[in-house]
Design an enzyme around this catalytic site. Structure first.
Site, PDB file in Angstrom:
ATOM      1  N   GLU A 180      -7.645  -7.655   7.379  1.00  0.00           N
ATOM      2  CA  GLU A 180      -6.749  -7.493   8.171  1.00  0.00           C
ATOM      3  C   GLU A 180      -6.723  -6.583   9.094  1.00  0.00           C
ATOM      4  O   GLU A 180      -7.669  -5.626   8.459  1.00  0.00           O
ATOM      5  CB  GLU A 180      -5.003  -8.244   7.691  1.00  0.00           C
ATOM      6  CG  GLU A 180      -5.145  -7.210   5.890  1.00  0.00           C
ATOM      7  CD  GLU A 180      -4.032  -7.100   4.796  1.00  0.00           C
ATOM      8  OE1 GLU A 180      -3.301  -7.700   5.855  1.00  0.00           O
ATOM      9  OE2 GLU A 180      -3.872  -6.932   3.848  1.00  0.00           O
ATOM     10  N   ARG A 200       9.476 -11.902  -0.368  1.00  0.00           N
ATOM     11  CA  ARG A 200       8.467 -11.374  -0.411  1.00  0.00           C
ATOM     12  C   ARG A 200       8.489 -10.132  -1.174  1.00  0.00           C
ATOM     13  O   ARG A 200       7.519 -10.339  -1.916  1.00  0.00           O
ATOM     14  CB  ARG A 200       7.563 -10.282   0.690  1.00  0.00           C
ATOM     15  CG  ARG A 200       5.980  -9.858   0.772  1.00  0.00           C
ATOM     16  CD  ARG A 200       5.271 -10.245   1.483  1.00  0.00           C
ATOM     17  NE  ARG A 200       6.342  -8.853   2.762  1.00  0.00           N
ATOM     18  CZ  ARG A 200       6.115  -8.048   3.628  1.00  0.00           C
ATOM     19  NH1 ARG A 200       5.312  -9.130   4.838  1.00  0.00           N
ATOM     20  NH2 ARG A 200       6.802  -6.882   4.271  1.00  0.00           N
ATOM     21  N   LYS A 233       2.848  -6.349  -1.451  1.00  0.00           N
ATOM     22  CA  LYS A 233       2.502  -5.360  -1.031  1.00  0.00           C
ATOM     23  C   LYS A 233       3.089  -3.845  -1.812  1.00  0.00           C
ATOM     24  O   LYS A 233       4.107  -3.669  -2.247  1.00  0.00           O
ATOM     25  CB  LYS A 233       4.121  -5.690  -0.103  1.00  0.00           C
ATOM     26  CG  LYS A 233       4.111  -4.710   0.958  1.00  0.00           C
ATOM     27  CD  LYS A 233       5.221  -4.792   1.976  1.00  0.00           C
ATOM     28  CE  LYS A 233       5.487  -4.673   2.920  1.00  0.00           C
ATOM     29  NZ  LYS A 233       4.111  -4.286   3.918  1.00  0.00           N
ATOM     30  N   HIS A 280      -1.235   4.026 -19.005  1.00  0.00           N
ATOM     31  CA  HIS A 280      -1.698   2.845 -18.311  1.00  0.00           C
ATOM     32  C   HIS A 280      -0.893   1.412 -18.675  1.00  0.00           C
ATOM     33  O   HIS A 280      -0.611   0.859 -17.742  1.00  0.00           O
ATOM     34  CB  HIS A 280      -3.103   2.507 -17.971  1.00  0.00           C
ATOM     35  CG  HIS A 280      -3.786   3.348 -17.038  1.00  0.00           C
ATOM     36  ND1 HIS A 280      -4.016   4.879 -17.569  1.00  0.00           N
ATOM     37  CD2 HIS A 280      -4.625   3.742 -16.432  1.00  0.00           C
ATOM     38  CE1 HIS A 280      -4.994   5.544 -17.131  1.00  0.00           C
ATOM     39  NE2 HIS A 280      -4.761   5.223 -15.804  1.00  0.00           N
ATOM     40  N   TYR A 292       6.749  -2.485  -2.330  1.00  0.00           N
ATOM     41  CA  TYR A 292       7.866  -1.939  -0.689  1.00  0.00           C
ATOM     42  C   TYR A 292       8.153  -2.954  -0.290  1.00  0.00           C
ATOM     43  O   TYR A 292       7.194  -4.151  -0.256  1.00  0.00           O
ATOM     44  CB  TYR A 292       8.168  -0.287  -0.392  1.00  0.00           C
ATOM     45  CG  TYR A 292       6.069  -0.498   0.484  1.00  0.00           C
ATOM     46  CD1 TYR A 292       4.787  -0.597  -0.387  1.00  0.00           C
ATOM     47  CD2 TYR A 292       5.714  -0.677   1.940  1.00  0.00           C
ATOM     48  CE1 TYR A 292       3.467  -0.662   0.746  1.00  0.00           C
ATOM     49  CE2 TYR A 292       5.487  -0.600   2.797  1.00  0.00           C
ATOM     50  CZ  TYR A 292       4.168  -0.901   2.001  1.00  0.00           C
ATOM     51  OH  TYR A 292       2.838  -1.241   2.783  1.00  0.00           O
ATOM     52  N   ARG A 335       2.550   9.069 -19.819  1.00  0.00           N
ATOM     53  CA  ARG A 335       1.919   8.891 -19.124  1.00  0.00           C
ATOM     54  C   ARG A 335       0.979   8.024 -19.667  1.00  0.00           C
ATOM     55  O   ARG A 335       0.623   8.542 -20.850  1.00  0.00           O
ATOM     56  CB  ARG A 335       0.664   9.429 -18.349  1.00  0.00           C
ATOM     57  CG  ARG A 335       0.059   9.490 -17.074  1.00  0.00           C
ATOM     58  CD  ARG A 335      -1.239  10.557 -16.342  1.00  0.00           C
ATOM     59  NE  ARG A 335      -2.033   9.919 -16.235  1.00  0.00           N
ATOM     60  CZ  ARG A 335      -3.272   9.515 -15.709  1.00  0.00           C
ATOM     61  NH1 ARG A 335      -2.994   9.398 -17.508  1.00  0.00           N
ATOM     62  NH2 ARG A 335      -3.766   8.590 -15.521  1.00  0.00           N
TER      63      ARG A 335
HETATM   64  C1  LIG Z   1      -1.816  -4.534   5.252  1.00  0.00           C
HETATM   65  C2  LIG Z   1      -0.657  -4.959   5.300  1.00  0.00           C
HETATM   66  N1  LIG Z   1      -0.713  -6.204   6.520  1.00  0.00           N
HETATM   67  C3  LIG Z   1      -0.013  -6.731   7.608  1.00  0.00           C
HETATM   68  C4  LIG Z   1       1.802  -6.363   7.487  1.00  0.00           C
HETATM   69  C5  LIG Z   1       2.481  -6.917   8.996  1.00  0.00           C
HETATM   70  O1  LIG Z   1       3.490  -7.550   7.711  1.00  0.00           O
HETATM   71  P1  LIG Z   1       4.868  -8.040   8.142  1.00  0.00           P
HETATM   72  O2  LIG Z   1       4.505  -9.062   9.044  1.00  0.00           O
HETATM   73  O3  LIG Z   1       5.784  -8.328   7.100  1.00  0.00           O
HETATM   74  O4  LIG Z   1       5.049  -6.451   8.770  1.00  0.00           O
HETATM   75  C6  LIG Z   1       1.832  -4.847   6.888  1.00  0.00           C
HETATM   76  C7  LIG Z   1       3.316  -4.278   6.911  1.00  0.00           C
HETATM   77  O5  LIG Z   1       3.287  -3.438   6.390  1.00  0.00           O
HETATM   78  C8  LIG Z   1       0.820  -4.382   6.065  1.00  0.00           C
HETATM   79  O6  LIG Z   1       0.520  -3.568   5.401  1.00  0.00           O
END
Ligand SMILES: Cc1ncc(COP(=O)(O)O)c(C=O)c1O
Length: 301
Positions: free
Chosen positions: A197, A62, A165, A120, A43, A118
């Protein structure tokens, strides 16, 4: 995104699904979609200011990187993504009885591998499911901007492919709930004692006038604000370094910051109940935030 508690609560706001524009409440996918069965999808979340997507090209790059990791070809070209999101942004504003210039929005894009029985193993040549919606952006409150926010810490128990992501977000959901349970704004995570993070934000340490962030590797999602903050620091003559950051350095920071599409740059002024620095947002946060607002006006996309 809207808080949805039951299907009857789904709004009639516009969304895009597999080539069609429809109302969110009417959009349907198969129960055999691998996004539903396995979380097998990716996403993006793109901020839109006064009708203009911010850093759109970087968000789309990205998206391409995430899709490449999943071996899913991008179903739309960059121009097609521009068309889809432009129409959504305009239609959404109309649905809110306003014009796109008058509201800030957050576009959500999701691509899953598609529908299959289904198993994997990744089936080749599936038709990906493509979905997009938008909503009014909910920025931090004036009080959060003025005083900063409280966060808590936790071990980073997510998988080791945090750079993708991915819609497989149970780790992030668990992490965020740790802070939600104590009315804190985010959960700052450490892997082997080193800063990674937060559940849905990147985290920055300011020490002696310099901005420090964790390296861009598989342990963090490279937020689009990574590049933006680096650019701002370079232009403003603020030191910037990516390296491993220990727990002691985080608690000993002069300033601690969150960054994301919605939070932009936001000060963390309390961590696990302990004040960070002066306990108030600091000067580097103020400079980064001001430069961020200028970048939004210039809309570097
Ligand atoms: C795990 C994670 N880290 C960092 C970010 C920050 O990313 P961005 O600056 O692109 O919003 C997000 C944003 O949703 C995130 O889910």
């Amino acid at each position: 995104m809207p808080s949805i508690t039951s299907s009857t609560a789904l709004p009639a706001t516009p969304c895009y699904l597999n080539g069609e524009f429809t109302a969110l409440k009417d959009a349907k996918i198969s129960v055999m979609d691998r996004g539903f069965i396995f979380g097998d999808g990716v996403y993006e979340v793109v901020p839109v200011y006064a009708g203009q997507a911010f850093r759109f090209a970087q968000h789309m790059a990205r998206l391409d990187r995430s899709l490449a990791e999943l071996r899913i070809p991008n179903p739309l070209s960059l121009d097609q993504w521009r068309e889809v999101t432009h129409k959504l942004v305009n239609d959404y504003a109309l649905s809110q009885h306003t014009s796109p210039e008058k509201i800030d929005q957050l576009i959500y894009i999701q691509i899953t591998r598609g529908v299959a029985l289904r198993d994997h193993v990744m089936p080749p040549d599936l038709t990906p499911t493509v979905f997009a919606m938008t909503n009014t952006m909910k920025p931090p409150t004036p009080a959060q901007r003025m005083h900063g926010v409280a966060c808590v810490t936790a071990d980073d128990f997510r998988w080791e492919k945090a750079h993708i992501k991915s819609t497989s977000l149970l780790g992030a959901v668990f992490a965020r709930q740790i802070s939600a349970d104590v009315d804190a704004v985010e959960t700052v995570m450490f892997r082997d004692g080193m800063l990674s993070e937060a559940a849905a934000c990147n985290v920055w340490v300011v020490k002696n006038g310099k901005v420090l962030g964790p390296p861009k590797d598989h342990l963090v999602l490279e937020g689009i604000r990574y590049g933006l903050i680096e650019d701002i620091c370079r232009e403003a003559g603020i030191g910037f370094e990516l390296r491993r950051i220990s727990r002691a350095e985080v608690f000993g920071a002069d300033e601690l910051l969150l960054s994301s599409a919605t939070k932009e740059v936001l000060a963390i002024t309390s961590l696990d109940g302990q004040p960070i620095g002066s306990g108030q947002p600091g000067p580097i946060c103020a400079r980064l935030h001001a430069a961020y607002q200028r970048a939004k006006q210039g809309l570097t996309s």
